[in-house]
Design a protein around this motif. Structure first.
Motif, short mmCIF file in Angstrom:
data_model
loop_
_atom_site.label_atom_id
_atom_site.label_comp_id
_atom_site.label_asym_id
_atom_site.label_seq_id
_atom_site.Cartn_x
_atom_site.Cartn_y
_atom_site.Cartn_z
N ALA A 196 0.80 -1.23 0.00
CA ALA A 196 0.00 0.00 0.00
C ALA A 196 0.82 1.28 0.00
O ALA A 196 0.26 2.36 -0.19
CB ALA A 196 -0.95 0.00 1.20
N ALA A 197 2.13 1.18 0.21
CA ALA A 197 2.97 2.38 0.15
C ALA A 197 3.48 2.65 -1.26
O ALA A 197 4.21 3.61 -1.48
CB ALA A 197 4.14 2.26 1.11
N SER A 198 3.09 1.81 -2.21
CA SER A 198 3.48 2.00 -3.61
C SER A 198 2.83 3.26 -4.16
O SER A 198 1.97 3.89 -3.53
CB SER A 198 3.03 0.79 -4.43
OG SER A 198 1.60 0.72 -4.44
N LEU B 104 -4.48 5.67 -4.31
CA LEU B 104 -5.74 5.15 -3.78
C LEU B 104 -6.15 5.88 -2.51
O LEU B 104 -7.34 6.17 -2.30
CB LEU B 104 -5.63 3.65 -3.50
CG LEU B 104 -5.79 2.72 -4.71
CD1 LEU B 104 -5.41 1.29 -4.33
CD2 LEU B 104 -7.22 2.76 -5.24
N ASN B 105 -5.18 6.18 -1.67
CA ASN B 105 -5.49 6.88 -0.41
C ASN B 105 -5.95 8.31 -0.63
O ASN B 105 -6.63 8.89 0.21
CB ASN B 105 -4.28 6.83 0.52
CG ASN B 105 -4.20 5.54 1.30
OD1 ASN B 105 -4.89 5.36 2.29
ND2 ASN B 105 -3.37 4.63 0.84
N LYS B 106 -5.57 8.90 -1.77
CA LYS B 106 -6.03 10.25 -2.10
C LYS B 106 -7.38 10.21 -2.83
O LYS B 106 -8.22 11.09 -2.64
CB LYS B 106 -5.00 10.96 -2.98
CG LYS B 106 -3.65 11.18 -2.32
CD LYS B 106 -2.67 11.79 -3.33
CE LYS B 106 -1.27 11.91 -2.78
NZ LYS B 106 -0.32 12.44 -3.79
N LEU B 107 -7.56 9.19 -3.67
CA LEU B 107 -8.77 9.12 -4.49
C LEU B 107 -9.97 8.58 -3.73
O LEU B 107 -11.10 9.06 -3.92
CB LEU B 107 -8.50 8.24 -5.72
CG LEU B 107 -9.66 8.03 -6.70
CD1 LEU B 107 -10.13 9.35 -7.28
CD2 LEU B 107 -9.24 7.06 -7.81
N ALA B 108 -9.76 7.59 -2.88
CA ALA B 108 -10.88 6.92 -2.20
C ALA B 108 -11.77 7.87 -1.41
O ALA B 108 -13.01 7.76 -1.50
CB ALA B 108 -10.35 5.81 -1.29
N LEU C 214 0.08 11.15 4.32
CA LEU C 214 -0.90 11.40 3.25
C LEU C 214 -2.33 11.47 3.79
O LEU C 214 -3.25 11.78 3.05
CB LEU C 214 -0.81 10.30 2.19
CG LEU C 214 0.47 10.22 1.36
CD1 LEU C 214 0.41 9.03 0.41
CD2 LEU C 214 0.68 11.51 0.58
N GLY C 215 -2.49 11.13 5.07
CA GLY C 215 -3.81 11.15 5.67
C GLY C 215 -4.48 9.80 5.81
O GLY C 215 -5.65 9.72 6.20
#
Length: 373
Positions: A188-190, A196-200, A223-224
């Motif tokens: 998940a750090a890729s 994904l963490n920004k878009l979701a 990144l939150g």
């Protein structure tokens, strides 16, 4: 309209001869350089490969094609698998799947109207004859060319396709499969994981991130990201934590880029009738799957492949999907946007060693980018 049609049906040599055309310089460049893999060596890793800079004739665009002067191209994991795993007769192999640059000539034809000389574009190489790690490429003006935002530096658009479209495709696949609240994502750090963490959150979804190291957890927290499971500790402990998050957030599917035993762990923590989508193989062959999960609990193991997602449903659905995804991706390519990448630049001469060094590093915050400008 007729004047426009006539102009874009003119052959490339006539367009290049126009005084107002910025392609005057390009027309004089008869040779270019590109990177090719000439040998797999021992065939066990990228480090074994022999990579050379090859001088070849600059391609000439045919009708319906454009000539792109390449500005930059990213180095993706999906690029280098074939470099050392292909059959001996496949070499030399051109390198690079996607990139960006500026249209400097067209071969004429109505389709080139959408990307006249001077247009900033992203492009995707197909067919194996050309690679993005080249100073120039000719591309089909309809299927291979994607106009980029005018307000974003063109070099920052080079990673516009593989990672951002994968992120869009993953969330779309999850939602259509019934997992509308949350998904589990490994590695998940890729770059895909960060996107994904920004878009979701924009789609009211949560990401349950699975990473190997604490420094990767810290990167995602910056990144939150709110839900992160680190697998470096005791297996029973992190699996219990992961299973609790799956239940709490209502995730019914996982997307696995790791494979190996991780796929079986994900199958174990998924609820009955849950699905694990495999889209990478960082840890090798899949293992550790309990047959009872498949037989009695009706869990499923499926694949996610970007090309299949794009083409699903035929041409009409593909056009709609690409238009929608393209608008979403382009809106986030600017600095700080959801689909932007942080890059580490390298030149052709040092690209091979930079790739080897990156593969041996735990750093996932930046993406290697070959610059040609």
């Amino acid at each position: 309209l007729l004047k426009a049609i006539v102009r874009y049906q003119e052959p490339a040599k006539n367009i290049l001869s126009r005084k107002e055309s910025p392609t005057m310089t390009a027309s004089k460049i008869t040779e270019m350089k590109r990177l090719v893999v000439t040998s797999a060596g021992k065939g066990t890793s990228v480090a074994d490969c022999t990579i050379e800079i090859e001088t070849v004739p600059t391609p000439t665009p045919k009708s319906g094609e454009v000539l792109v002067k390449v500005t930059a191209a990213p180095i993706n994991p999906s690029d280098y698998g074939s470099w050392y795993k292909s059959k001996a007769e496949s070499y030399p192999i051109v390198m690079g799947l996607e990139g960006c640059g500026v249209v400097v000539a067209t071969g004429g034809g109505l389709s080139t109207y959408r990307c006249p000389v001077g247009t900033k574009v992203g492009f995707v190489c197909s067919g194996g004859k050309q690679g993005s790690y080249s100073q120039y490429v000719t591309m089909n003006a309809i299927t291979d060319i994607f106009p980029m935002p005018d307000d974003v530096p063109i070099e920052d658009c080079c990673s516009f396709m593989v990672n951002p479209y994968t992120a869009v495709g993953i969330l779309d696949t999850a939602q259509k499969g019934g997992s509308t609240k949350a998904i589990v994502h490994t590695a998940a750090a890729s770059q895909v994981g960060q996107m994904l963490n920004k878009l979701a959150p924009m789609q009211d979804m949560e990401i349950i991130n699975v990473v190997r190291r604490e420094e990767q957890k810290k990167l995602l927290e910056e990144l939150g990201a709110k839900h992160i499971v680190v697998t470096s500790g005791e297996e029973d402990v992190w699996k219990k934590e992961l299973k609790a998050k799956v239940k709490e957030l209502g995730a019914t599917c996982a997307f696995d880029a790791v494979a190996g035993d991780m796929t079986g762990h994900l199958m174990d923590v998924m609820p009955a009738k849950g699905t694990v989508y495999l889209y990478g193989g960082l840890a090798g062959n899949v293992g550790n799957i309990n047959p009872s999960d498949l037989i009695y609990r009706k869990k499923q193991l499926k694949s996610f492949y970007l090309t299949s997602w794009i083409k699903n449903g035929g041409s009409y659905q593909m056009i709609k999907r690409m238009y929608s995804a393209g608008s979403l991706v382009n809106s986030g390519l600017g600095q700080g946007g959801w689909s932007c990448s942080q890059f580490e630049d390298v030149r052709m001469e040092k690209a091979h060693q930079a790739i080897v060094d990156a593969l041996g590093s735990s750093i996932t915050g930046k993406k290697l980018r070959i610059r040609f400008d």
